[in-house]
Enzyme design. Structure first.
Site, PDB file in Angstrom:
ATOM      1  N   CYS A  46       0.788  -1.245   0.000  1.00  0.00           N
ATOM      2  CA  CYS A  46       0.000   0.000   0.000  1.00  0.00           C
ATOM      3  C   CYS A  46       0.820   1.295   0.000  1.00  0.00           C
ATOM      4  O   CYS A  46       0.233   2.373  -0.049  1.00  0.00           O
ATOM      5  CB  CYS A  46      -0.993   0.056   1.172  1.00  0.00           C
ATOM      6  SG  CYS A  46      -2.257  -1.225   1.143  1.00  0.00           S
ATOM      7  N   ASP A  47       2.139   1.210   0.057  1.00  0.00           N
ATOM      8  CA  ASP A  47       2.922   2.455   0.085  1.00  0.00           C
ATOM      9  C   ASP A  47       4.290   2.271  -0.576  1.00  0.00           C
ATOM     10  O   ASP A  47       5.325   2.628  -0.016  1.00  0.00           O
ATOM     11  CB  ASP A  47       3.090   2.949   1.520  1.00  0.00           C
ATOM     12  CG  ASP A  47       3.492   4.425   1.599  1.00  0.00           C
ATOM     13  OD1 ASP A  47       3.228   5.157   0.628  1.00  0.00           O
ATOM     14  OD2 ASP A  47       4.066   4.826   2.625  1.00  0.00           O
ATOM     15  N   ILE A  48       4.270   1.712  -1.782  1.00  0.00           N
ATOM     16  CA  ILE A  48       5.509   1.544  -2.531  1.00  0.00           C
ATOM     17  C   ILE A  48       5.940   2.891  -3.107  1.00  0.00           C
ATOM     18  O   ILE A  48       5.197   3.541  -3.833  1.00  0.00           O
ATOM     19  CB  ILE A  48       5.329   0.511  -3.666  1.00  0.00           C
ATOM     20  CG1 ILE A  48       5.069  -0.877  -3.073  1.00  0.00           C
ATOM     21  CG2 ILE A  48       6.542   0.483  -4.583  1.00  0.00           C
ATOM     22  CD1 ILE A  48       6.204  -1.416  -2.222  1.00  0.00           C
TER      23      ILE A  48
END
Length: 287
Positions: A46-48
């Protein structure tokens, strides 16, 4: 990690050599493939983004910061959750009130991959050439025009292997498809990057439809001129999730202010803000 984060290289005067950037991209792809398919409980990160990719002493990439990650139940492929992640790397479905899947990580990886190819951020408002402000837009232009070499012309090593650069650009364009069902899995993306499977010609229907609208306006089929900046704002709306362009009226609604700096930290909820990051105690749904 001894070499900090991938973001540190974007800010450096000279980033990693072309071959090393390719290996970093493959490292991240393999890591995401493991999270999505090979863990006992599948994980959506969810936060690449570059700040969450650590580099060790050998410049081997490691995915970090799982604070916003979603752990899926057995046999679960999608989940319903609040918006979480960082502007500029968020997939369009985060803003469409629909369940999300591992394909949101695929989208974020696509943005990261284009940044790795060109060794710069996706959004660069200070660019002297307007067409280069939004990197993914410029990358598609170069791919469509057969001028991929332009993206890496300052990198002698990458320029010497333009066939592989072209394969990486095509893979990135598949990753950032607006429709998540069109995006490949990370396992397949890894095989594309490694050259194990052929990369088909990517679709880019959303961007093409807006450009068609742009040309219609220039031909007098829509009242009033539309600038290239408005086209870029559409791309920003998809990439940053703020504002929309209304093709029927030609207006830019709540568009991204190009003078705003992209935040380095994940987007958190705040009074009067449309952005939110919810905690792990929220209820998930398995459609």
């Amino acid at each position: 990690m001894s070499n900090g984060t991938l973001a540190d290289f974007y800010l450096a005067l000279q980033g990693p050599a072309g071959t090393r950037r390719i290996e970093i991209a493959c490292d991240v792809a393999r890591g995401l493939s493991y999270l999505h398919d090979d863990c006992t409980r599948h994980i959506i990160h969810c936060d690449i983004k570059p700040q969450n990719i650590l580099l060790d002493g050998f410049l081997t990439a490691k995915i970090s910061d799982f604070g916003l990650a979603k752990l899926l139940m057995a046999n679960q492929t999608r989940t319903t959750t609040g918006v979480r992640g960082t502007r500029g790397y968020l997939a369009p479905e985060w803003f469409r009130n629909m369940p999300i899947s591992s394909k949101v990580d695929v989208y974020s990886f696509g943005i990261l991959l284009v940044e790795l190819i060109c060794c710069r951020k996706n959004y660069k408002p200070e660019s002297k050439i307007e067409a280069q402000i939004v990197l993914v837009d410029w990358a598609y232009d170069c791919y469509h025009d057969g001028s991929v070499l332009t993206l890496v012309e300052s990198d002698e090593e990458a320029s010497s292997d333009i066939k592989r650069v072209g394969r990486f650009v095509m893979t990135a364009l598949w990753c950032i498809q607006e429709d998540p069902s069109l995006r490949p899995t990370m396992k397949k993306i890894t095989r594309m990057l490694e050259g194990v499977v052929e990369v088909p010609v990517p679709q880019f229907q959303a961007l093409l439809s807006v450009r068609s609208w742009y040309h219609q306006a220039q031909d007098g089929q829509r009242e009033g001129p539309i600038s290239k900046s408005e086209i870029s704002l559409y791309v920003l709306e998809v990439a940053y999730g703020k504002g929309t362009i209304d093709p029927s009226g030609g207006s830019v609604i709540d568009a991204v202010d190009p003078n705003l700096e992209e935040p380095e930290s994940p987007v958190h909820s705040a009074e009067g803000s449309n952005w939110s990051v919810k905690g792990d105690d929220e209820e998930d749904e398995d459609p």
